[in-house]
Write a protein that holds these residues in place. Sequence first.
Motif, short mmCIF file in Angstrom:
data_model
loop_
_atom_site.label_atom_id
_atom_site.label_comp_id
_atom_site.label_asym_id
_atom_site.label_seq_id
_atom_site.Cartn_x
_atom_site.Cartn_y
_atom_site.Cartn_z
N GLU A 74 55.77 19.68 -15.78
CA GLU A 74 54.45 19.06 -15.60
C GLU A 74 53.54 20.06 -14.94
OE1 GLU A 74 51.37 16.90 -13.44
OE2 GLU A 74 52.96 18.00 -12.47
N SER A 76 49.31 20.50 -13.47
CA SER A 76 48.05 19.82 -13.18
C SER A 76 47.09 20.81 -12.54
CB SER A 76 48.36 18.67 -12.21
OG SER A 76 47.28 17.81 -12.05
N GLY A 108 50.54 13.72 -12.11
CA GLY A 108 51.95 14.10 -12.05
C GLY A 108 52.83 12.87 -11.99
N THR A 111 53.04 11.34 -15.41
CA THR A 111 53.89 12.13 -16.32
C THR A 111 55.37 11.88 -16.04
OG1 THR A 111 52.21 13.82 -16.46
CG2 THR A 111 54.41 14.48 -17.13
#
Length: 195
Positions: A74, A76, A108, A111
């Motif tokens: 992930e 961001s 996050g 996800t």
Amino acid sequence: MYALKDKEMIFVFTGPHGAGRKTVAEMSGSTLGMKQVISYTTRPPKATEEDGQDYHFISPAQFVQAQANDEFIEVSTVNDHLYGIKSADIESMFELSGSIYLILNRFGAETLRKLYGDRVVLIFIYADRDKLEQRMRESGDPDDIIAKYLSYYEDELSFRDECDHVFENVDLAHTVFDLTKTLDLYLNRNLVDLD
Ligand SMILES: Nc1nc2c(ncn2[C@@H]2O[C@H](COP(=O)(O)OP(=O)(O)O)[C@@H](O)[C@H]2O)c(=O)[nH]1
Ligand SMILES: Nc1ncnc2c1ncn2[C@@H]1O[C@H](COP(=O)(O)OP(=O)(O)O)[C@@H](O)[C@H]1O
């Protein structure tokens, strides 16, 4: 992506910046023997931060290279800086502990929920806007950074209803007490009754 084994659980602390997510996660996490998965960031370290402890501080070029190698589960962007979690770190923390925790913004958290479903427990920590502003001032954040964080406040707060547990962090000891009791319910620690 790391495939979760048997009883492995992921706790994600989310909520507005300055609410005390990191403070309460570390206190409850260490009490319960959980390990934190530390993010990578291109943000420069603050004076009080240590590499590998608060974040893994890496250059933009190193971040892009790791992204190209597909190392992040992930990624961001916050205030023009990149943040990400590596799948290999999730795996290595699970080698040390049956449960791990992360401190992430709502993107996050969303996800991880999508990737791992109900094996992820979303914990929302918040306080009112005035308290956050006061805490950020006390920790020495500059005015422009405080204004930026406060501009995300409503958006972060709207994620509250999607979380499994919500704690208003006013009195630190009370928050940590309630949080630790809640997390303990997930951990199946087979405690003997000491009463
Ligand atoms: N989605 C995502 N968010 C992250 C990650 N690492 C940190 N964050 C969150 O992104 C924000 C980063 O802001 P920053 O100014 O560095 O805040 P600090 O970490 O609280 O000092 C915070 O809300 C962090 O909890 C990550 O790997 N992924
Ligand atoms: N209940 C509380 N009362 C007063 N100050 C707090 C409380 N919880 C955390 N803090 C302080 O607020 C600041 C922000 O906490 P931190 O855990 O870094 O927040 P976050 O991870 O949510 O950004 C820190 O200086 C911390 O010591």
